[in-house]
Every structure is written in structure tokens, then in C-alpha cells.
Scaffold this motif. Structure first.
Motif, mmCIF file in Angstrom:
data_model
loop_
_atom_site.group_PDB
_atom_site.id
_atom_site.type_symbol
_atom_site.label_atom_id
_atom_site.label_comp_id
_atom_site.label_asym_id
_atom_site.label_seq_id
_atom_site.Cartn_x
_atom_site.Cartn_y
_atom_site.Cartn_z
ATOM 1 N N UNK A 23 0.827 -1.452 -0.179
ATOM 2 C CA UNK A 23 0.000 0.152 -0.125
ATOM 3 C C UNK A 23 1.029 1.212 -0.163
ATOM 4 N N UNK A 24 1.857 1.161 0.903
ATOM 5 C CA UNK A 24 2.886 2.524 1.084
ATOM 6 C C UNK A 24 3.457 2.383 -0.297
ATOM 7 N N UNK A 25 3.962 1.514 -1.099
ATOM 8 C CA UNK A 25 4.391 1.810 -2.435
ATOM 9 C C UNK A 25 3.677 2.077 -3.449
ATOM 10 N N UNK A 26 2.404 1.606 -3.444
ATOM 11 C CA UNK A 26 1.280 2.266 -4.422
ATOM 12 C C UNK A 26 1.246 3.899 -4.133
ATOM 13 N N UNK A 27 1.268 4.128 -2.916
ATOM 14 C CA UNK A 27 0.917 5.710 -2.530
ATOM 15 C C UNK A 27 2.440 6.582 -2.883
ATOM 16 N N UNK A 28 3.562 6.040 -2.810
ATOM 17 C CA UNK A 28 4.816 6.489 -3.401
ATOM 18 C C UNK A 28 4.621 6.715 -4.861
ATOM 19 N N UNK A 29 4.285 5.672 -5.473
ATOM 20 C CA UNK A 29 4.180 5.767 -6.960
ATOM 21 C C UNK A 29 2.907 6.825 -7.533
ATOM 22 N N UNK A 30 1.800 6.836 -6.770
ATOM 23 C CA UNK A 30 0.908 7.939 -7.063
ATOM 24 C C UNK A 30 1.205 9.275 -6.815
ATOM 25 N N UNK A 31 2.075 9.548 -5.538
ATOM 26 C CA UNK A 31 2.805 10.556 -5.427
ATOM 27 C C UNK A 31 3.949 11.161 -6.450
ATOM 28 N N UNK A 32 4.587 10.176 -6.979
ATOM 29 C CA UNK A 32 5.481 10.236 -7.942
ATOM 30 C C UNK A 32 4.608 10.621 -9.458
ATOM 31 N N UNK A 43 -7.866 4.214 6.156
ATOM 32 C CA UNK A 43 -7.045 3.221 5.151
ATOM 33 C C UNK A 43 -5.634 3.551 5.289
ATOM 34 N N UNK A 44 -5.112 4.341 5.903
ATOM 35 C CA UNK A 44 -3.529 4.575 5.977
ATOM 36 C C UNK A 44 -3.175 5.117 7.367
ATOM 37 N N UNK A 45 -4.178 5.503 8.229
ATOM 38 C CA UNK A 45 -3.369 5.739 9.325
ATOM 39 C C UNK A 45 -4.071 4.995 10.462
ATOM 40 N N UNK A 46 -3.467 4.468 11.497
ATOM 41 C CA UNK A 46 -3.993 3.850 12.630
ATOM 42 C C UNK A 46 -4.518 4.670 13.670
ATOM 43 N N UNK A 47 -5.996 4.703 13.796
ATOM 44 C CA UNK A 47 -6.705 5.514 14.563
ATOM 45 C C UNK A 47 -6.736 4.837 15.899
ATOM 46 N N UNK A 48 -6.216 5.236 17.231
ATOM 47 C CA UNK A 48 -6.412 4.395 18.319
ATOM 48 C C UNK A 48 -7.350 5.295 19.302
ATOM 49 N N UNK A 49 -8.104 4.484 19.959
ATOM 50 C CA UNK A 49 -8.863 5.145 21.253
ATOM 51 C C UNK A 49 -7.931 5.174 22.369
ATOM 52 N N UNK A 50 -8.270 6.210 23.120
ATOM 53 C CA UNK A 50 -7.616 6.162 24.727
ATOM 54 C C UNK A 50 -7.994 5.254 25.675
ATOM 55 N N UNK A 51 -7.657 5.286 26.756
ATOM 56 C CA UNK A 51 -7.930 4.314 27.764
ATOM 57 C C UNK A 51 -8.488 5.283 28.965
ATOM 58 N N UNK A 117 1.891 6.618 9.925
ATOM 59 C CA UNK A 117 2.759 5.569 9.126
ATOM 60 C C UNK A 117 4.135 6.385 8.504
ATOM 61 N N UNK A 118 5.076 6.029 7.825
ATOM 62 C CA UNK A 118 6.204 6.426 7.375
ATOM 63 C C UNK A 118 5.955 7.551 6.555
ATOM 64 N N UNK A 119 4.959 7.512 5.682
ATOM 65 C CA UNK A 119 4.880 8.536 4.743
ATOM 66 C C UNK A 119 3.872 9.870 4.996
ATOM 67 N N UNK A 120 3.497 9.737 6.401
ATOM 68 C CA UNK A 120 2.646 10.946 6.909
ATOM 69 C C UNK A 120 3.274 11.385 8.151
ATOM 70 N N UNK A 121 3.536 12.885 8.041
ATOM 71 C CA UNK A 121 3.936 13.531 9.396
ATOM 72 C C UNK A 121 2.882 13.857 10.110
ATOM 73 N N UNK A 122 3.158 13.714 11.564
ATOM 74 C CA UNK A 122 2.100 14.115 12.319
ATOM 75 C C UNK A 122 1.692 15.681 12.446
ATOM 76 N N UNK A 123 2.440 16.188 12.276
ATOM 77 C CA UNK A 123 2.029 17.853 12.332
ATOM 78 C C UNK A 123 1.090 18.139 11.052
ATOM 79 N N UNK A 124 1.658 17.661 9.869
ATOM 80 C CA UNK A 124 0.982 17.832 8.797
ATOM 81 C C UNK A 124 -0.549 17.116 8.954
ATOM 82 N N UNK A 125 -0.683 16.048 9.409
ATOM 83 C CA UNK A 125 -1.943 15.686 9.637
ATOM 84 C C UNK A 125 -2.750 16.697 10.543
ATOM 85 N N UNK A 126 -2.274 17.045 11.803
ATOM 86 C CA UNK A 126 -2.903 18.219 12.462
ATOM 87 C C UNK A 126 -3.565 19.157 11.787
ATOM 88 N N UNK A 127 -2.651 19.915 10.806
ATOM 89 C CA UNK A 127 -3.004 21.018 9.996
ATOM 90 C C UNK A 127 -4.130 20.523 9.053
#
Length: 211
Positions: A23-32, A43-51, A117-127
Motif C-alpha cells: 500500500x505504501x509503495x502504491x502511495x509513493x507511485x501515485x505521488x510520483x 485506510x492509511x493511519x492507525x486510529x487508536x482510542x485512549x484508555x 505511518x512512514x509517509x505521513x508527518x503527524x504535524x501535517x496531519x494536524x493541519x
């Protein structure tokens, strides 16, 4: 038996890793090819619920901040379950509010946080999430306690450019964010003007054409 279970678990983990790599390889190809792709968070980020933690376990001034149902910490806990530089969303009470912590914290059960995941920066996701705040608000169930479902967060679609482009966008928006904070003791009209500037450039920078 236990050995068989362990072998099955290892095989499942390897299969999941392969699927993630593909999946990550496909994302990189599409970005290219296209420069930017649009992905659903689920589909791309692991969303976790707190405790859940209870107030009797918390301190008023010592430990890690606990985010539960607002952007104001419920209190402070001796442990953390989220690493520094993590984006999160409040799911009840102040449902739909979007946060980011540069420090470790404890996410309680009404707080969803994101393991990027590796292809997404958390600070970018925040914005990017801030751009989707109105969309999140539309999915908040208005009841005695407003609530936002996991599914509503998973279905959010965000633009995902290359890491270099993410860093460029972060650099620009963080400068505006810093400027807004620097004038936090200034005139309300000036603060409002700076905030509007930040929102304008944020929406411009994150308004990619969807192919």
C-alpha cells in the motif's frame, strides 16, 4: 496449541506487513505520477482510542496531561500512552476539537489519537485535520453529551503530498501559528486578523486538486 497459535500470529503479522508495504509503495507511485494523492484516514493511519482513567488517579499539577473531553487537560497522570508530537481528536463533550501535543500525554477513552505511518508527518496531519473541522462538526451527534464516532474520523479524506511538500507546508503554517501565539496578549482585532491569515493560507496550501 500455543506453538501453532504463535506461528499463525507470525504469519498474520508478516502478511499485514506485506500488505502495508504494498500500500505504501502504491502511495509513493501515485505521488510520483500525480504529485499528491487523496486517502481516507482509516485506510492509511492507525486510529487508536485512549484508555479510561478516573479523577481519583489524577494529580492537579504533576505528571502527564490527560485529554478526555476537552482541550483542557482533565488532570495529570503518572504514565503516558501517547508519544510526543501526536495529533488527536476529542470524541465526546467538545467533540470534533483537534489537538496536537509536542509532549507525551495520556489519551483517555473519549480521545482518538493517530499513529502515523512512514509517509505521513503527524504535524501535517494536524493541519490537514483543521481544514476538515467543519466536516467533523457535521458528524457530531447532538445529544446531552455531543459525540463523534470513529467511523466519521476514518472516512475523512485528506490530501497526501510527498514528505518534502508536507515539511514545506508545516514550515509555513507553523510560522503563522507561532505569530498568532506571539500576539496572544495583543488587541483582539489584531489577533483575529492573524488567525484569519493563518486559516486562509492553511486552506490554500491544503487545497489540492483531486484527480
Amino acid at each position: 496449541d500455543r506453538q501453532t497459535d504463535r506461528q499463525t500470529d507470525r504469519q498474520t503479522d508478516r502478511q499485514t506487513d506485506r500488505q502495508t508495504d504494498e500500500f505504501n509503495g502504491l502511495i509513493l507511485l501515485c505521488q510520483y505520477v500525480f504529485g499528491v494523492v487523496f486517502v481516507e484516514l482509516g485506510s492509511f493511519v492507525e486510529i487508536k482510542r485512549g484508555v479510561r482513567v478516573v479523577r481519583s488517579q489524577l494529580s492537579t499539577d504533576c505528571g502527564f496531561p490527560v485529554y478526555q473531553n476537552s482541550m483542557t487537560p482533565l488532570g495529570y497522570y503518572e504514565k503516558s500512552n501517547c508519544s510526543a508530537n501526536t495529533a488527536f481528536v476529542i470524541a465526546a463533550g467538545a467533540a470534533g476539537e483537534i489537538g496536537y501535543s509536542a509532549d507525551e500525554f495520556w489519551a483517555a477513552d473519549d480521545c482518538f489519537y493517530f499513529d502515523c505511518p512512514e509517509g505521513l508527518l503527524s504535524r501535517y496531519l494536524y493541519h490537514a485535520l483543521l481544514c476538515q473541522k467543519d466536516e467533523l462538526s457535521r458528524h457530531v451527534r447532538k445529544a446531552s453529551i455531543p459525540r463523534l464516532s470513529r467511523q466519521a474520523i476514518e472516512r475523512l479524506c485528506i490530501p497526501l503530498p510527498s514528505i518534502d511538500e508536507q515539511k514545506r507546508i508545516i514550515s509555513i503554517l507553523d510560522r503563522f501559528d507561532s505569530l498568532c501565539n506571539d500576539i496572544s496578549n495583543g488587541l483582539p482585532a489584531e489577533i483575529d486578523a492573524r488567525q484569519k491569515q493563518y486559516e486562509y493560507y492553511r486552506d490554500k496550501l491544503l487545497s489540492f486538486k483531486q484527480l
